[in-house]
Design an enzyme around this catalytic site. Structure first.
Site, PDB file in Angstrom:
ATOM      1  N   TYR A 126       0.826  -1.147  -0.163  1.00  0.00           N
ATOM      2  CA  TYR A 126       0.033   0.073   0.032  1.00  0.00           C
ATOM      3  C   TYR A 126       0.724   1.344   0.045  1.00  0.00           C
ATOM      4  CZ  TYR A 126      -4.360  -2.579   1.440  1.00  0.00           C
ATOM      5  OH  TYR A 126      -5.310  -3.462   1.598  1.00  0.00           O
ATOM      6  N   HIS A 173      -9.856  -3.569   6.588  1.00  0.00           N
ATOM      7  CA  HIS A 173      -9.696  -4.788   5.890  1.00  0.00           C
ATOM      8  C   HIS A 173     -10.073  -5.796   6.814  1.00  0.00           C
ATOM      9  CE1 HIS A 173      -7.807  -8.102   3.857  1.00  0.00           C
ATOM     10  NE2 HIS A 173      -7.298  -7.169   2.912  1.00  0.00           N
ATOM     11  N   GLY A 174     -10.731  -6.962   6.215  1.00  0.00           N
ATOM     12  CA  GLY A 174     -11.121  -8.230   6.817  1.00  0.00           C
ATOM     13  C   GLY A 174      -9.677  -8.559   7.592  1.00  0.00           C
ATOM     14  N   ASP A 175     -10.437  -9.293   8.851  1.00  0.00           N
ATOM     15  CA  ASP A 175      -9.010  -9.782   9.815  1.00  0.00           C
ATOM     16  C   ASP A 175      -8.418 -10.898   9.133  1.00  0.00           C
ATOM     17  OD1 ASP A 175     -10.898 -11.623  10.418  1.00  0.00           O
ATOM     18  OD2 ASP A 175     -11.158 -11.218  12.593  1.00  0.00           O
ATOM     19  N   THR A 184     -15.896 -12.357   6.841  1.00  0.00           N
ATOM     20  CA  THR A 184     -16.982 -12.928   6.403  1.00  0.00           C
ATOM     21  C   THR A 184     -16.898 -14.096   5.924  1.00  0.00           C
ATOM     22  OG1 THR A 184     -18.062 -10.659   6.188  1.00  0.00           O
ATOM     23  CG2 THR A 184     -19.565 -12.617   5.476  1.00  0.00           C
ATOM     24  N   ASP A 213      12.397 -41.712 -19.788  1.00  0.00           N
ATOM     25  CA  ASP A 213      11.733 -40.459 -20.534  1.00  0.00           C
ATOM     26  C   ASP A 213      12.206 -40.752 -22.014  1.00  0.00           C
ATOM     27  OD1 ASP A 213      11.151 -37.864 -21.165  1.00  0.00           O
ATOM     28  OD2 ASP A 213      12.850 -36.929 -20.568  1.00  0.00           O
TER      29      ASP A 213
HETATM   30  C1  SPV Z   1      11.469 -32.254 -19.242  1.00  0.00           C
HETATM   31  O1  SPV Z   1      11.264 -31.736 -18.108  1.00  0.00           O
HETATM   32  O2  SPV Z   1      11.005 -33.104 -19.583  1.00  0.00           O
HETATM   33  C2  SPV Z   1      12.206 -31.553 -20.388  1.00  0.00           C
HETATM   34  C3  SPV Z   1      13.178 -30.621 -19.900  1.00  0.00           C
HETATM   35  O3  SPV Z   1      12.116 -31.958 -21.508  1.00  0.00           O
HETATM   36  S1  SPV Z   1      14.805 -31.364 -19.614  1.00  0.00           S
HETATM   37  O4  SPV Z   1      14.474 -32.406 -18.559  1.00  0.00           O
HETATM   38  O5  SPV Z   1      15.670 -30.626 -19.086  1.00  0.00           O
HETATM   39  O6  SPV Z   1      15.111 -31.904 -21.091  1.00  0.00           O
HETATM   40 MG    MG Z   2      11.182 -33.579 -21.858  1.00  0.00          MG
END
Ligand code: SPV
Ligand code: MG
Length: 431
Positions: free
Chosen positions: A75, A89-91, A122, A204
């Site tokens: 503020y 303000h609300g508490d 409220t 992955d």
């Molecule tokens: C993921 O998070 O799957 C990515 C980013 O592709 S990295 O793991 O850095 O490739």
């Molecule tokens: Mg990835």
């Protein structure tokens, strides 16, 4: 006549707000500050109606003499300009993290003898329903999808956290901190291929199929409102990628990032330790263009991820690809690196920004993790993705708990470091 100031950071006016104004009227002439969109976002309250509409709603409240714009969560400027006798303000602001705002207001008022009025907050079933409904609106695909583009114009850096379940989604959704007088929260969520696969105990390598990945998105979407960036790996065959774009767009995902690799994709953080093949510029451009042709809204973004630095192909190759991908229609460029220092990321961003001031740049600072968001923003970065830290923090904690239960043949020893059941229950709201 004495003056009273209050600030509204809401997209709906309910009984609680009217009660504050009624109370305020007892003390003097009432000025209401309406929090700007930028500050609303920073405060984790993405507005569900336009700023003009929010101004109009407040102007129409009986008993409000003046409506002003409050540009910041704190503020300071308002109190210095208005010097009100009272701030009401609300508490609920007596509790963290809002307590920091109250403390700040108290300090500001003490300079000229102003006072705080805390009104009992409220909280009844009707108010709860209104708040919930407003939040649910933000989760609707039409509203969620376009929010990433809006955030790109509202935030210096769109901070994005990896999520792979409803629970991790809630953490990205609800975590707000106050640090050195500033509020912060995450703006968006990243559905990482690495962490989505890891959560399923799989490598992955584009092994977890799209149906399963979409299921993860749905779990996250059910309990959150923030925009989603999907890690689309290589995007697969162009003929398949167009279907992925359709599905993601329909669900309300804001962006897909696809990387310029072909064949058996491995995680980028392996770099050249494993065999990985980069796509040709021509072929990857066709994939981007096909995705752009198929999408139906202006909101959805296809972001092209460049693996040239990961695969040690050099800066010139990365820049040539960036130019080509943007020309093919990419809405953003992700540049990746596995160097410990951010130098090559900075060099890429500086060179790219000399030619292109607009196209958003995305980075994933996993290896170069000492760099700050402000430093990245200074080099033209728009989106920062914290791509795996939640998974990497949870895994050792769970493993340690499992070990200790085995070690002590009971759970007492681990209990003090566990979240209480009560807190878990509080985290999850019921409809
Ligand atoms: C993921 O998070 O799957 C990515 C980013 O592709 S990295 O793991 O850095 O490739
Ligand atoms: Mg990835």
């Amino acid at each position: 006549m004495k003056t009273v100031y209050t600030c509204f950071c809401t997209s709906v006016i309910h009984e609680g707000h009217l009660n504050i104004i009624r109370e305020a009227r007892k003390y003097g002439e009432v000025t209401v500050g309406v929090l700007s969109d930028e500050a609303m976002v920073r405060f984790n309250r993405f507005p569900s109606v336009s700023f003009e509409e929010r101004l109009r709603m407040v102007r129409e409240i009986e008993g409000v003499s003046r409506v002003v714009v409050q540009e910041e969560v704190m503020y300071d400027k308002m109190i210095e300009t208005l010097r009100p006798d009272y701030v009401i303000h609300g508490d609920n602001w007596k509790r963290s993290p809002m307590k920091a705002i109250r403390d700040n207001v108290e300090k500001l008022l003490s300079v000229f003898g102003g006072e705080i009025i805390d009104v009992p907050y409220t909280y009844n079933e009707a108010v709860r329903r209104i708040d919930l409904r407003n939040k649910e609106k933000l989760a609707m695909p039409e509203l969620r999808r376009g929010r990433l583009k809006k955030l790109l114009s509202l935030r210096p850096v769109v901070k994005t956290l990896e999520v792979h379940s409803g629970l991790t989604g809630l953490i990205a959704e609800k975590t707000v901190v106050e640090h050195e007088g500033e509020y912060d929260q995450f703006d968006a969520m990243w559905i990482s291929s690495l962490c989505d696969s890891t959560a399923k105990g799989k490598p992955d390598i584009e092994l977890v199929d799209l149906t399963s990945r979409l299921r993860t998105i749905d779990d996250v979407m059910e309990v959150t409102t923030k925009p989603i960036i999907f890690d689309g790996d290589t995007g697969g065959l162009t003929e398949h990628f167009v279907y992925t774009v359709r599905s993601l767009e329909r669900m309300g995902v804001s962006a897909v990032i696809i990387e310029d690799k072909v064949g058996l994709k491995k995680n980028s953080l392996f770099g050249v330790e494993v065999e990985q093949t980069q796509d040709t510029i021509e072929h990857f451009c066709e994939k981007i263009a096909a995705g752009k042709r198929i999408q139906l809204t202006e909101d959805f973004m296809i972001i092209a991820r460049i693996e040239s630095l990961i695969l040690e192909q050099g800066m010139e190759d990365a820049l040539t690809r960036a130019r080509a991908y943007v020309k093919a229609g990419a809405d953003g460029i992700m540049i990746h690196s596995r160097k410990k220092q951010p130098d090559e990321i900075f060099a890429f961003c500086d060179a790219f920004r000399r030619e292109d001031k607009i196209t958003p740049i995305v980075v994933v600072p996993t290896s170069f993790n000492s760099v700050t968001e402000a430093e990245l923003a200074a080099h033209g970065v728009n989106i920062v993705i914290y791509a795996n830290q939640l998974t990497r923090s949870a895994f050792p904690a769970m493993e340690e708990t499992a070990r200790d239960i085995l070690r002590y043949h009971r759970a007492k020893e681990v209990d003090s470091r566990l979240m209480s059941i009560k807190d878990i229950i509080r985290l999850i709201e019921e409809l």
